[in-house]
Design an enzyme around this catalytic site. Structure first.
Site, PDB file in Angstrom:
ATOM      1  N   ASP A   1      -0.192  -8.873   1.480  1.00  0.00           N
ATOM      2  CA  ASP A   1      -1.061  -7.832   0.918  1.00  0.00           C
ATOM      3  C   ASP A   1      -1.979  -8.498  -0.110  1.00  0.00           C
ATOM      4  O   ASP A   1      -1.525  -9.297  -0.920  1.00  0.00           O
ATOM      5  CB  ASP A   1      -0.201  -6.738   0.253  1.00  0.00           C
TER       6      ASP A   1
ATOM      7  N   TYR B   1     -16.310   3.302   9.468  1.00  0.00           N
ATOM      8  CA  TYR B   1     -14.846   3.311   9.317  1.00  0.00           C
ATOM      9  C   TYR B   1     -14.220   3.712  10.655  1.00  0.00           C
ATOM     10  O   TYR B   1     -13.310   3.051  11.169  1.00  0.00           O
ATOM     11  CB  TYR B   1     -14.502   4.309   8.216  1.00  0.00           C
TER      12      TYR B   1
ATOM     13  N   LEU C   1      -0.855  -2.789   8.764  1.00  0.00           N
ATOM     14  CA  LEU C   1      -1.440  -1.698   7.969  1.00  0.00           C
ATOM     15  C   LEU C   1      -2.509  -2.190   7.007  1.00  0.00           C
ATOM     16  O   LEU C   1      -3.163  -1.378   6.341  1.00  0.00           O
ATOM     17  CB  LEU C   1      -0.363  -0.975   7.140  1.00  0.00           C
TER      18      LEU C   1
ATOM     19  N   GLY D   1      -3.755  -1.805  -2.379  1.00  0.00           N
ATOM     20  CA  GLY D   1      -2.304  -1.715  -2.604  1.00  0.00           C
ATOM     21  C   GLY D   1      -2.004  -2.040  -4.063  1.00  0.00           C
ATOM     22  O   GLY D   1      -2.878  -2.509  -4.801  1.00  0.00           O
TER      23      GLY D   1
ATOM     24  N   GLY E   1       0.828  -1.215   0.000  1.00  0.00           N
ATOM     25  CA  GLY E   1       0.000   0.000   0.000  1.00  0.00           C
ATOM     26  C   GLY E   1       0.854   1.254   0.000  1.00  0.00           C
ATOM     27  O   GLY E   1       2.092   1.189  -0.054  1.00  0.00           O
ATOM     28  N   PHE E   2       0.191   2.362   0.095  1.00  0.00           N
ATOM     29  CA  PHE E   2       0.875   3.661   0.036  1.00  0.00           C
ATOM     30  C   PHE E   2       1.857   3.821   1.209  1.00  0.00           C
ATOM     31  O   PHE E   2       3.073   3.917   1.009  1.00  0.00           O
ATOM     32  CB  PHE E   2      -0.196   4.760   0.000  1.00  0.00           C
ATOM     33  N   ILE E   3       1.367   3.785   2.425  1.00  0.00           N
ATOM     34  CA  ILE E   3       2.276   3.953   3.575  1.00  0.00           C
ATOM     35  C   ILE E   3       3.137   2.704   3.739  1.00  0.00           C
ATOM     36  O   ILE E   3       4.341   2.778   3.971  1.00  0.00           O
ATOM     37  CB  ILE E   3       1.493   4.241   4.888  1.00  0.00           C
TER      38      ILE E   3
ATOM     39  N   LYS F   1     -12.013   1.138  13.075  1.00  0.00           N
ATOM     40  CA  LYS F   1     -10.651   1.466  13.508  1.00  0.00           C
ATOM     41  C   LYS F   1     -10.582   1.550  15.038  1.00  0.00           C
ATOM     42  O   LYS F   1      -9.582   1.160  15.654  1.00  0.00           O
ATOM     43  CB  LYS F   1     -10.207   2.788  12.881  1.00  0.00           C
TER      44      LYS F   1
END
Ligand code: UDP
Length: 346
Positions: free
Chosen positions: A31, A149, A76, A36, A10-12, A153
């Site tokens: 992943d 969401y 993540l 991602g 993914g991005f981070i 979380k």
């Protein structure tokens, strides 16, 4: 260290993987490429210290097998982006809650340290600014997907705290505030790459609502450096930390800034929330992190100004769209700016 990064494509996650490999760690990634992209990690695929597992964190056997080989895990793998979550509410809830459940349970079975990536979404509408880790959360009705969401979380955070308190599992929680930078796509809502793409293509730049709502955009490299520092700090265990910046900008101001930096003549159009998302959608007017807690533990200072971050992102989107960098964009790559903006070795 031998480290598992769930959501490492993914991005981070992909920036984290790079930083870990850069400091000499051996890295495993799980992943499912739902949000991602393989392209994010293509450049490390042949690294003998890198191990790639295409699969989901809902696959307990896979998670257990990889966990057994590692010393710690950064979790993540999760549905990201308000737009994505609103469009895929079932998948998002299941992935975010059950995924964390599996990872924490398997980490606990092996007593492996967990760094859980959470989100500033958990604050909901917020209860005063700046947002402190111990603030009350203010959420809207269950019929509005956005709050699922935030709730998902928050359940992940509750679980991490529960495993720490009841079973002694070392867990660190980080709440990211509007992370941004290279490799982020606008496909799941994220406003910066969306507006940059629209500006570069000469398309209307879509500002939702009045555009008077504001955010603080943080550089992904700083997020990764901070998470790595916290992962090694003994006093971070059993704690939650905001990670972000407190440089605030309205979304209309952001659109104007991006239009100026890209020398675009795109019009800025205002789109009502119910058209952009769904009826009953509620947005946060402002979202600013209180950074006192993280600064009390680690040396944390954002390394890029908002303008530098936007330039870095514009360059990345140009590369991906295969279009030339706009004329007059400040900080030419030859100036060394991009080298200094690479993720610091933590
Ligand atoms: N937004 C916007 N235009 C877009 C996408 C998002 O105006 O094309 C707004 C969105 O409504 C929110 C802000 O930009 O007010 C940040 O949105 P993003 O999804 O990036 O992150 P959020 O803060 O909602 O988690």
């Amino acid at each position: 260290m031998r480290v598992l990064v769930t959501g490492g494509a993914g991005f981070i996650g992909s920036h984290l993987v790079e930083a870990l490999l850069g400091r000499g760690d051996e890295v495993w990634v799980i992943d499912d490429l739902s949000t991602g992209r393989e392209e994010n990690i293509a450049h490390v695929m042949d690294d003998p210290m890198f191990h790639w597992h295409y699969g989901t964190v809902l696959d307990r056997e896979l998670v257990a097998g990889v966990m057994a080989q590692c010393d710690m895990v950064f979790h993540l793998a999760a549905a990201v982006g308000v737009a994505y979550v609103v469009e895929n509410p079932v998948k998002s809830l299941i992935n975010n809650i059950r995924g964390a459940e599996v990872v924490l349970e398997e980490a606990c079975a092996e007593m492996k340290k967990v760094v859980l990536f959470s989100s500033s979404e958990v604050y909901g509408k917020g209860n005063g600014l700046p947002l402190r880790e111990d603030d009350d959360r203010v959420l809207g009705p269950t019929a509005v997907s956005r709050w699922s969401y935030a709730t998902g979380k928050a359940v992940d955070e509750f679980l991490a705290f529960a495993y720490w308190r009841e079973k002694g599992l070392p867990a660190v929680i980080v709440r990211c505030f509007n992370s941004c930078g290279p490799r982020q796509t606008g496909d799941y809502g994220m406003v910066v790459p969306r507006l940059v793409t629209q500006a570069l293509r000469g398309e209307p730049m879509t500002v939702y609502g009045t555009g008077k709502q504001s955010r603080c955009f943080s550089y992904v490299g700083d997020v990764v450096s901070a998470a790595l520092s916290l992962s090694r700090h003994p006093k971070a265990v059993g704690e939650v930390f905001n990670i972000g910046t407190d440089e605030e900008i309205t979304i209309e101001g952001l659109a104007k800034k991006i239009r100026e930096l890209t020398s675009s003549s795109s019009p800025i159009v205002f789109v009502p929330y119910e058209k952009a998302y769904q009826g009953g959608f509620e947005d946060m007017k402002r979202r600013v992190p209180d950074l006192t807690k993280i600064r009390s533990l680690i040396d944390y200072e954002p390394s890029l100004s908002l303008e530098e971050l936007l330039v870095l992102t514009i360059n990345d989107v140009c590369r991906r769209l295969d279009v030339p960098t706009p004329q007059g964009l400040p900080y030419a790559s030859s100036s060394g700016f991009f080298a200094s903006a690479s993720v610091k070795k933590a």
